[in-house]
Design a protein around this motif. Structure first.
Motif, PDB file in Angstrom:
ATOM      1  N   UNK A 110       0.811  -1.213  -0.048  1.00 14.20           N
ATOM      2  CA  UNK A 110       0.180   0.159   0.093  1.00 14.20           C
ATOM      3  C   UNK A 110       0.815   1.296  -0.193  1.00 14.20           C
ATOM      4  N   UNK A 111       1.850   0.957   0.769  1.00 10.06           N
ATOM      5  CA  UNK A 111       2.828   2.490   0.828  1.00 10.06           C
ATOM      6  C   UNK A 111       3.488   2.515  -0.569  1.00 10.06           C
ATOM      7  N   UNK A 112       4.116   1.544  -1.331  1.00  5.74           N
ATOM      8  CA  UNK A 112       4.539   1.435  -2.473  1.00  5.74           C
ATOM      9  C   UNK A 112       3.536   2.120  -3.325  1.00  5.74           C
ATOM     10  N   UNK A 113       2.270   1.752  -3.534  1.00  6.80           N
ATOM     11  CA  UNK A 113       1.466   2.346  -4.552  1.00  6.80           C
ATOM     12  C   UNK A 113       1.004   3.769  -4.237  1.00  6.80           C
ATOM     13  N   UNK A 135      -7.050   1.779 -20.358  1.00  4.06           N
ATOM     14  CA  UNK A 135      -7.637   0.857 -19.349  1.00  4.06           C
ATOM     15  C   UNK A 135      -6.701   0.899 -18.121  1.00  4.06           C
ATOM     16  N   UNK A 136      -5.188   0.758 -18.499  1.00  2.00           N
ATOM     17  CA  UNK A 136      -4.218   0.489 -17.230  1.00  2.00           C
ATOM     18  C   UNK A 136      -4.122   1.724 -16.560  1.00  2.00           C
ATOM     19  N   UNK A 137      -4.319   2.990 -17.163  1.00  2.00           N
ATOM     20  CA  UNK A 137      -4.119   4.460 -16.443  1.00  2.00           C
ATOM     21  C   UNK A 137      -5.354   4.144 -15.654  1.00  2.00           C
ATOM     22  N   UNK A 138      -6.631   3.939 -15.843  1.00  4.72           N
ATOM     23  CA  UNK A 138      -7.765   3.986 -15.002  1.00  4.72           C
ATOM     24  C   UNK A 138      -7.800   2.918 -14.093  1.00  4.72           C
ATOM     25  N   UNK A 139      -7.226   1.625 -14.294  1.00  2.00           N
ATOM     26  CA  UNK A 139      -7.093   0.547 -13.316  1.00  2.00           C
ATOM     27  C   UNK A 139      -5.986   1.028 -12.130  1.00  2.00           C
ATOM     28  N   UNK A 140      -4.835   1.716 -12.418  1.00  2.00           N
ATOM     29  CA  UNK A 140      -3.805   2.450 -11.480  1.00  2.00           C
ATOM     30  C   UNK A 140      -4.597   3.388 -10.648  1.00  2.00           C
ATOM     31  N   UNK A 141      -5.043   4.310 -11.193  1.00  2.00           N
ATOM     32  CA  UNK A 141      -5.765   5.395 -10.556  1.00  2.00           C
ATOM     33  C   UNK A 141      -6.818   4.643  -9.547  1.00  2.00           C
ATOM     34  N   UNK A 142      -7.427   3.792  -9.983  1.00  2.00           N
ATOM     35  CA  UNK A 142      -8.542   3.169  -9.086  1.00  2.00           C
ATOM     36  C   UNK A 142      -7.841   2.743  -7.798  1.00  2.00           C
ATOM     37  N   UNK A 165      -3.997  -7.404  -7.051  1.00  2.00           N
ATOM     38  CA  UNK A 165      -4.049  -6.155  -7.914  1.00  2.00           C
ATOM     39  C   UNK A 165      -3.274  -5.070  -7.629  1.00  2.00           C
ATOM     40  N   UNK A 166      -3.127  -4.722  -6.261  1.00  2.00           N
ATOM     41  CA  UNK A 166      -2.283  -3.700  -5.727  1.00  2.00           C
ATOM     42  C   UNK A 166      -0.728  -3.999  -6.262  1.00  2.00           C
ATOM     43  N   UNK A 167      -0.544  -5.420  -5.997  1.00  2.00           N
ATOM     44  CA  UNK A 167       1.125  -5.692  -6.193  1.00  2.00           C
ATOM     45  C   UNK A 167       1.377  -5.491  -7.811  1.00  2.00           C
ATOM     46  N   UNK A 168       0.594  -5.925  -8.477  1.00  2.00           N
ATOM     47  CA  UNK A 168       0.755  -5.706  -9.904  1.00  2.00           C
ATOM     48  C   UNK A 168       0.764  -4.372 -10.392  1.00  2.00           C
ATOM     49  N   UNK A 169      -0.128  -3.443 -10.014  1.00  2.00           N
ATOM     50  CA  UNK A 169       0.008  -2.073 -10.150  1.00  2.00           C
ATOM     51  C   UNK A 169       1.241  -1.336  -9.619  1.00  2.00           C
ATOM     52  N   UNK A 170       1.630  -1.930  -8.529  1.00  2.00           N
ATOM     53  CA  UNK A 170       2.814  -1.095  -8.005  1.00  2.00           C
ATOM     54  C   UNK A 170       4.320  -1.706  -8.873  1.00  2.00           C
ATOM     55  N   UNK A 171       4.164  -2.990  -9.539  1.00  2.00           N
ATOM     56  CA  UNK A 171       5.147  -3.199 -10.212  1.00  2.00           C
ATOM     57  C   UNK A 171       5.114  -2.274 -11.734  1.00  2.00           C
ATOM     58  N   UNK A 172       3.983  -2.125 -11.993  1.00  2.00           N
ATOM     59  CA  UNK A 172       3.777  -1.371 -13.439  1.00  2.00           C
ATOM     60  C   UNK A 172       4.053   0.185 -13.228  1.00  2.00           C
ATOM     61  N   UNK A 173       3.726   0.791 -11.931  1.00  2.00           N
ATOM     62  CA  UNK A 173       4.148   2.222 -11.712  1.00  2.00           C
ATOM     63  C   UNK A 173       5.491   2.237 -11.607  1.00  2.00           C
ATOM     64  N   UNK A 174       6.401   1.127 -10.887  1.00  2.00           N
ATOM     65  CA  UNK A 174       7.680   1.077 -10.605  1.00  2.00           C
ATOM     66  C   UNK A 174       8.405   1.229 -11.807  1.00  2.00           C
ATOM     67  N   UNK A 175       8.059   0.498 -12.825  1.00  2.00           N
ATOM     68  CA  UNK A 175       8.717   0.353 -14.135  1.00  2.00           C
ATOM     69  C   UNK A 175       8.684   1.707 -14.799  1.00  2.00           C
TER      70      UNK A 175
END
Length: 483
Positions: free
Chosen positions: A325-328, A384-391, A409-419
């Motif tokens: 959660x902190x990562x996201x 869609x990826x932007x919307x999912x990440x923002x949500x 889903x949180x873990x996946x979005x953290x990987x996407x945002x990190x990269x």
């Protein structure tokens, strides 16, 4: 006699000099604490009839010690700068009290200047994690000679500090270069010689400036390394060179300007951090030779404008055992800042909120479009990826959203945002996008694709998560069973 180095956990006992004529010497013990930094403990007697401890008692009773001090020890002198009160105990019934002083910086030498003057330094040299791997600099050149059977008959080693790169960061002249020292040891009674080598970061100004001014410039490169290596980078040592720490050697008393160690309470806590495992083979997103001197100057020139993008990410990547959660949240703050700086992108209207204005998803979309990465078949579109990440981000941040998002889903979005953030950083250095094309991000992308496959989900164009049908396993050959 000079003290070469003080490790964390070590201590020195000596006599304290405050530079005021007539002040009796007081004893003190300097401790190098990995949490508080350098700490000077001073015993004194309150109400001593001889008046010997009156000046020291005043330091602690008024909480105004001298700004700078010198500790003279049998091993050498230590200069303490920007000293502040850090506590004292005066218990009734006990004649000896104990006071504590905390300097901001200490230098393992005596300064040839007015003791009350602030510390000003012309040049600072830092060691930090990742520099050798990132620069690929080496001070060692090897040459082997072999015979007709290809057996090694000779081994020549040349060691010299020649590999370097220089660039400008505002008023600072920055240099990355090799450094080394010889080390002698004995193996089974026979003498042998070894060489330790590393890469250092130097900053030099035309006239001396406070240590903090140097440190700010060094941190800009440290933060770049955090983004390049996708993990914590720590300072390991600072050394300083200045005419105020000059020495005279030889019969002719020639002036010599050596590097002497400086310990700062701003960075001492990093020394105790675990060093990166060499076997982990951390690979940077791009190497120094791909960025070059011009790229480093651009990074520093744009650093202040992009600070709100850089700091949340380097802060969270520099910590261990971080909650997802902190990562996201931290990563999303960086992406939001970048979206504002990037500006309007083609096709972003689809991500606008109900008020037909840019939303959190819009800022994420701007970054996704700027880096132009293929996120795989599990992502229907970057909208869609932007919307999912923002949500996911908003669901963590806002209490009225109910339950926290699904952990996977949180873990996946953290990987996407990190990269996404690491790739966006390359566009700060090179706005043409050429550096982005050279980036080696395939490993991170493969990990993201694999994660989507493991949890068997995909992101639709509307930002919703879609569970993929469970893949039917192939039947086992006849006669085989599973446990």
């Amino acid at each position: 006699m000079t003290i070469e180095q003080l490790a964390t956990g070590s201590s020195l006992t000596g006599l304290i000099v405050d530079g005021v004529a007539g002040t009796p010497y007081a004893a003190g013990t300097l401790r190098i604490d990995e949490t508080t930094g350098p700490l000077l403990e001073v015993p004194y007697i309150r109400g001593d009839p001889t008046g010997q401890f009156d000046p020291v008692h005043e330091w602690f009773s008024t909480r105004t010690p001298p700004t700078n001090l010198i500790l003279r020890t049998s091993e050498g002198d230590v200069s303490l700068f920007d000293v502040s009160w850090f506590g004292h105990s005066e218990r009734s019934g006990r004649s000896v009290s104990l006071g504590k002083l905390r300097p901001s910086e200490i230098v393992l030498d005596t300064r040839k200047a007015d003791l009350s003057a602030p510390l000003m330094i012309a040049e600072v040299r830092s060691q930090m994690d990742g520099l050798r791997e990132w620069t690929e600099f080496s001070a060692i050149a090897e040459e082997r000679t072999t015979d007709e059977h290809n057996y090694i008959r000779g081994f020549h080693i040349d060691v010299s500090s020649e590999a370097s790169l220089e660039w400008l960061q505002g008023d600072a002249r920055m240099t990355l270069q090799t450094d080394w020292r010889a080390a002698t040891s004995h193996v089974r009674g026979e003498p042998s010689v070894g060489v330790f080598e590393w890469v250092v970061l130097d900053s030099a100004f035309n006239s001396p400036v406070p240590f903090l001014t140097h440190l700010v410039e060094h941190q800009k490169i440290k933060h770049l390394l955090v983004l390049m290596f996708d993990g914590a980078i720590h300072f390991r040592q600072h050394r300083v060179k200045d005419e105020s720490f000059a020495k005279r050697h030889g019969r002719m008393s020639e002036l010599h300007l050596p590097f002497v160690e400086l310990i700062s309470r701003r960075t001492i806590h990093e020394y105790a951090a675990s060093e990166p495992d060499a076997r982990a083979a951390r690979m940077p997103l791009v190497y120094l030779d791909q960025i070059g001197a011009e790229g480093l100057t651009k990074w520093s020139d744009r650093y202040e404008a992009w600070e709100r993008f850089i700091l949340p990410t380097v802060g969270v990547l520099g910590r261990q055992d971080v909650f997802v959660e902190d990562l996201v949240v931290s990563l999303s703050m960086s992406v939001e800042a970048a979206g504002h700086l990037i500006g309007v992108a083609e096709g972003e209207v689809e991500t606008y909120g109900r008020n037909r204005k840019p939303s959190t998803a819009t800022h994420i979309y701007r970054c996704l479009r700027a880096v132009d990465v293929a996120w795989g078949d599990h992502v229907e579109s970057i909208v869609g990826l932007a919307r999912a990440s923002a949500d996911v981000y908003n669901s963590i941040k806002h209490f009225d959203r109910g339950q926290l998002p699904d952990h996977e889903e949180m873990l996946l979005i953290s990987l996407v945002l990190r990269h996404l953030i690491r790739l966006t950083a390359l566009n700060i250095i090179d706005s043409t996008g050429q550096l982005l094309l050279q980036a080696d991000g395939q490993r991170e992308l493969s990990a993201i694709h694999a994660r989507f496959s493991v949890i068997e989900r995909r992101v639709r164009h509307d930002g919703r998560w879609e569970q993929l049908p469970v893949r039917a396993e192939k039947p086992l050959p006849k006669g085989f069973t599973t446990w």
